[in-house]
Design an enzyme around this catalytic site. Structure first.
Site, PDB file in Angstrom:
ATOM      1  N   CYS A  73      -4.679   2.208  -3.833  1.00 62.85           N
ATOM      2  CA  CYS A  73      -3.440   2.755  -3.228  1.00 62.85           C
ATOM      3  C   CYS A  73      -2.260   1.816  -3.448  1.00 62.85           C
ATOM      4  CB  CYS A  73      -3.601   3.060  -1.747  1.00 62.85           C
ATOM      5  SG  CYS A  73      -4.848   4.286  -1.390  1.00 62.85           S
ATOM      6  N   GLN A  99      -4.549  -5.194   7.107  1.00 62.50           N
ATOM      7  CA  GLN A  99      -5.514  -6.160   6.571  1.00 62.50           C
ATOM      8  C   GLN A  99      -5.454  -7.490   7.300  1.00 62.50           C
ATOM      9  OE1 GLN A  99      -7.809  -5.480   4.408  1.00 62.50           O
ATOM     10  NE2 GLN A  99      -7.089  -3.479   3.703  1.00 62.50           N
ATOM     11  N   ASP A 137       2.981  -4.253   8.135  1.00 62.56           N
ATOM     12  CA  ASP A 137       1.745  -3.493   7.997  1.00 62.56           C
ATOM     13  C   ASP A 137       0.600  -4.486   8.161  1.00 62.56           C
ATOM     14  OD1 ASP A 137      -0.541  -2.281   7.092  1.00 62.56           O
ATOM     15  OD2 ASP A 137       0.308  -1.582   5.202  1.00 62.56           O
ATOM     16  N   LYS A 149     -10.720  -0.483  10.142  1.00 62.38           N
ATOM     17  CA  LYS A 149     -10.922  -1.691   9.344  1.00 62.38           C
ATOM     18  C   LYS A 149     -11.308  -2.882  10.220  1.00 62.38           C
ATOM     19  CE  LYS A 149      -7.384  -0.343   5.977  1.00 62.38           C
ATOM     20  NZ  LYS A 149      -8.078   0.135   4.780  1.00 62.38           N
ATOM     21  N   HIS A 182       0.861  -1.178   0.000  1.00 59.25           N
ATOM     22  CA  HIS A 182       0.000   0.000   0.000  1.00 59.25           C
ATOM     23  C   HIS A 182       0.904   1.237   0.000  1.00 59.25           C
ATOM     24  CE1 HIS A 182      -2.904   2.902   1.670  1.00 59.25           C
ATOM     25  NE2 HIS A 182      -3.873   2.046   1.385  1.00 59.25           N
TER      26      HIS A 182
HETATM   27  C1  LIG Z   1      -2.408  -2.838   3.672  1.00 58.82           C
HETATM   28  C2  LIG Z   1      -2.822  -1.439   4.045  1.00 58.82           C
HETATM   29  N1  LIG Z   1      -1.907  -0.609   4.551  1.00 58.82           N
HETATM   30  C3  LIG Z   1      -2.230   0.642   4.913  1.00 58.82           C
HETATM   31  C4  LIG Z   1      -3.511   1.131   4.789  1.00 58.82           C
HETATM   32  C5  LIG Z   1      -3.788   2.540   5.207  1.00 58.82           C
HETATM   33  O1  LIG Z   1      -4.671   2.579   6.288  1.00 58.82           O
HETATM   34  P1  LIG Z   1      -5.032   3.974   6.946  1.00 58.82           P
HETATM   35  O2  LIG Z   1      -5.561   4.820   5.827  1.00 58.82           O
HETATM   36  O3  LIG Z   1      -6.070   3.649   7.956  1.00 58.82           O
HETATM   37  O4  LIG Z   1      -3.790   4.530   7.530  1.00 58.82           O
HETATM   38  C6  LIG Z   1      -4.485   0.300   4.243  1.00 58.82           C
HETATM   39  C7  LIG Z   1      -5.868   0.748   4.028  1.00 58.82           C
HETATM   40  O5  LIG Z   1      -6.232   1.619   3.303  1.00 58.82           O
HETATM   41  C8  LIG Z   1      -4.121  -1.006   3.871  1.00 58.82           C
HETATM   42  O6  LIG Z   1      -5.034  -1.830   3.342  1.00 58.82           O
END
Ligand SMILES: Cc1ncc(COP(=O)(O)O)c(C=O)c1O
Lengths: 130, 430
Positions: free
Chosen positions: B387, B224, B221, B247, B145
């Protein structure tokens, strides 16, 4: 399913876009993209005595972005460049004739914004176009 | 202040951790807990297939936010009066719940952030600037991401470090060939526990063990993963593990960085201001203890308490059961969807390796057109690059459509999706 959203006219322009292709000796070549959904177009402009003598485009993306580019080329062909620098986004949206949700506005306006950039005019107020 | 070690809250006594029970989910009962699922969209019941983006919220979470604002809204760690003490206790209790949920050794290892993006940036600024130097390498994967890519691009540009990437194979699994060689000279290995776009569940034990052999630090990270499967940070043995509240049935505006205590102790502060200090003079300041050293300014109090309620809710379901439910849904969805004409499915075909998110594209309908058309039937899916623009490049598409599942989704919603895809295709093919 939702024929009002994807009227036959839009689908027709999407399947068989008008003025699709390149102009080899274009005076202006301008790329535009919508990184949100990966829509891309390239516009080719040939100027003729202060007018847009010829315009073509290539691109890929959703039906709304590509149909809107096709419709735009019909609308602007032959028109004076000075006038096109102020070409109103709404005129294109009217011609599309379908409700465009805020999320899809960038798709619908990609072509007209690319044209404006090509002509050295600023993009219409983004806040309104969004 | 609540200082309680959770080291023997379960595991150490041989009692299974809070999420390790084996019953199946009662999806009907679960759905009744999510008020939004009662609503209609464009004249159809909402079919919400975008939980990888953000999950819906159950009653107890909504109630926890409401209760805080109605009954004990006060700033934390400051007041000596009753409601301030209640707010402080609830905020710190939420931290304990989170610590137990991921089996942290100590509550001091749980830092509240705004989201996982901020958790990763905290590591970038605080640990990264002090520990990553010119010529060091940072190893990522091409499925990251942007949240776990762009911060490292900026750190690399700032320090003169180099970025390198693990590639994926045709089923969206990491290519681990030459992993040990790729890890030579690596300071930090950072990767997603589960890919938000492909659904791939990455081989965490193999990656962490290889990083350890190479002397690299590891950041995972878990945005998910934590919402969808049992996660035990001690068993995983990484250095940093981040996740995001919205999430996992929690509110927006609250996320978590777990990090090994020794690392957090040694790291300089990230944001500076109130609450993160111990003593301040005009020219100097010293830092508060962990984890408050990293929590500057008034925190997202209601949201933290809401996240605590979300953790309670998920514990009540059982995370092993949540994972099994999603595995079964993905298994069913992959089978149903592969029969759709002109479809390309991305990600692993094996549901054991495939979390609850399925990306696909159609030969004749662009993802944005598909999402717009099926929204007319009340079906919410995500269309775009999710993203993960570099990953889109690898897949050779500008965008995909993604359907993602959570505790409240049922197989018949997969059927509705498949039916709606067929009708959308008819619009385009006539
Ligand atoms: C794998 C992963 N990393 C990072 C994020 C970013 O999450 P957040 O926008 O809550 O910081 C997301 C979700 O959008 C994600 O799916």
């Amino acid at each position: 399913m939702s024929s009002d959203l994807y009227r036959e006219q839009i689908l027709e322009h999407y399947r068989n876009p008008h003025n699709f292709g390149e102009i080899q000796d274009a005076d202006i070549t301008q790329e535009g993209d919508n990184p949100l959904c990966g829509d891309m177009i390239t516009m080719y402009l040939k100027l003729d005595d202060g007018r847009l003598g010829s315009v073509k485009f290539r691109g890929r993306g959703c039906a709304i972005s590509q149909a809107s580019a096709s419709i735009l080329t019909d609308l602007v062909m032959g028109r004076p460049v000075d006038e096109l620098k102020r070409f109103p986004t709404q005129a294109l949206l009217d011609e599309l004739g379908i409700p465009i949700s805020p999320a899809r506005m960038k798709c619908a306006t990609l072509s007209v914004n690319t044209l404006r950039v090509a002509l050295g005019a600023g993009v219409e107020d983004e806040d309104d176009a969004d | 202040m609540i200082e309680k070690d959770v080291s023997n809250a379960g595991m150490a006594r041989g009692v299974p951790p809070v999420w390790a029970d084996g019953h199946a989910l009662d999806v009907g009962a679960i759905r009744r807990q999510f008020p939004i699922l009662k609503r209609e969209v464009n004249g159809h019941p909402l079919v919400y297939l975008d939980s990888a983006n953000t999950s819906q919220k159950p009653e107890p979470v909504i109630a926890a936010l409401d209760d805080y604002y109605r009954r004990y809204n006060a700033n934390i760690h400051r007041g000596v009066y009753q409601i301030a003490e209640e707010a402080t206790a609830a905020y710190e209790a939420a931290r304990q719940k989170v610590a137990r949920f991921v089996n942290a050794r100590s509550v001091r290892e749980i830092v509240f952030t705004r989201n996982v993006t901020e958790a990763i940036n905290l590591v970038r600024y605080s640990w990264g600037r002090a520990n990553v130097h010119r010529g060091d390498r940072i190893l990522l994967t091409e499925m990251e991401h942007h949240s776990n890519l762009v911060p490292w691009q900026l750190l690399a540009a700032e320090t003169g470090a180099e970025l390198d990437f693990l590639r994926i194979d045709s089923q969206g699994r990491l290519d681990l060939e030459g992993l040990d060689r790729k890890l030579e000279g690596v300071r930090l290995l950072a990767f997603a526990h589960q890919s938000n776009t492909l659904g791939t569940i990455n081989p965490v034990p193999i990656l962490v063990a290889a990083a350890r052999r190479a002397g690299a630090h590891v950041l995972i990270d878990g945005a998910q993963a934590v919402p969808h499967m049992p996660v035990d940070v001690q068993a995983i043995g990484a250095d940093f593990y981040g996740f995001t509240g919205h999430k996992m049935c929690g509110p927006t505006g609250i996320g978590v960085l777990w990090a090994r205590r020794e690392l957090l102790e040694a790291m300089p502060p990230f944001l500076a201001g109130g609450e993160m200090i111990k003593r301040v003079s005009l020219r100097n300041a010293s830092w508060n203890e962990l984890p408050w050293k990293f929590e500057a300014g008034t925190q997202a109090i209601a949201e933290a308490i809401g996240l605590g309620a979300a953790v309670d809710y998920l514990c009540g379901l059982g995370m092993a059961a949540v994972r099994e439910h999603e595995r079964a849904l993905v298994d069913y969805a992959l089978e149903r969807m592969q029969d759709v004409s002109g479809i390309t499915l991305y990600g692993p075909q094996d549901p054991d390796l495939h979390g609850g998110a399925i990306s696909f594209s159609l030969a004749n309908v662009h993802p944005h057109d598909l999402a717009t058309l099926i929204d007319q039937e009340g079906i919410a899916v995500r269309a775009g690059h999710h993203c993960t623009q570099p990953l889109m490049e690898t897949l050779g598409v500008p965008a995909t459509t993604r359907a993602s599942f959570y505790v409240y989704n049922r197989p018949d919603e997969v059927d509705q999706l498949v039916g709606a895809i067929g009708r959308a295709q008819k619009v385009f093919t006539g």
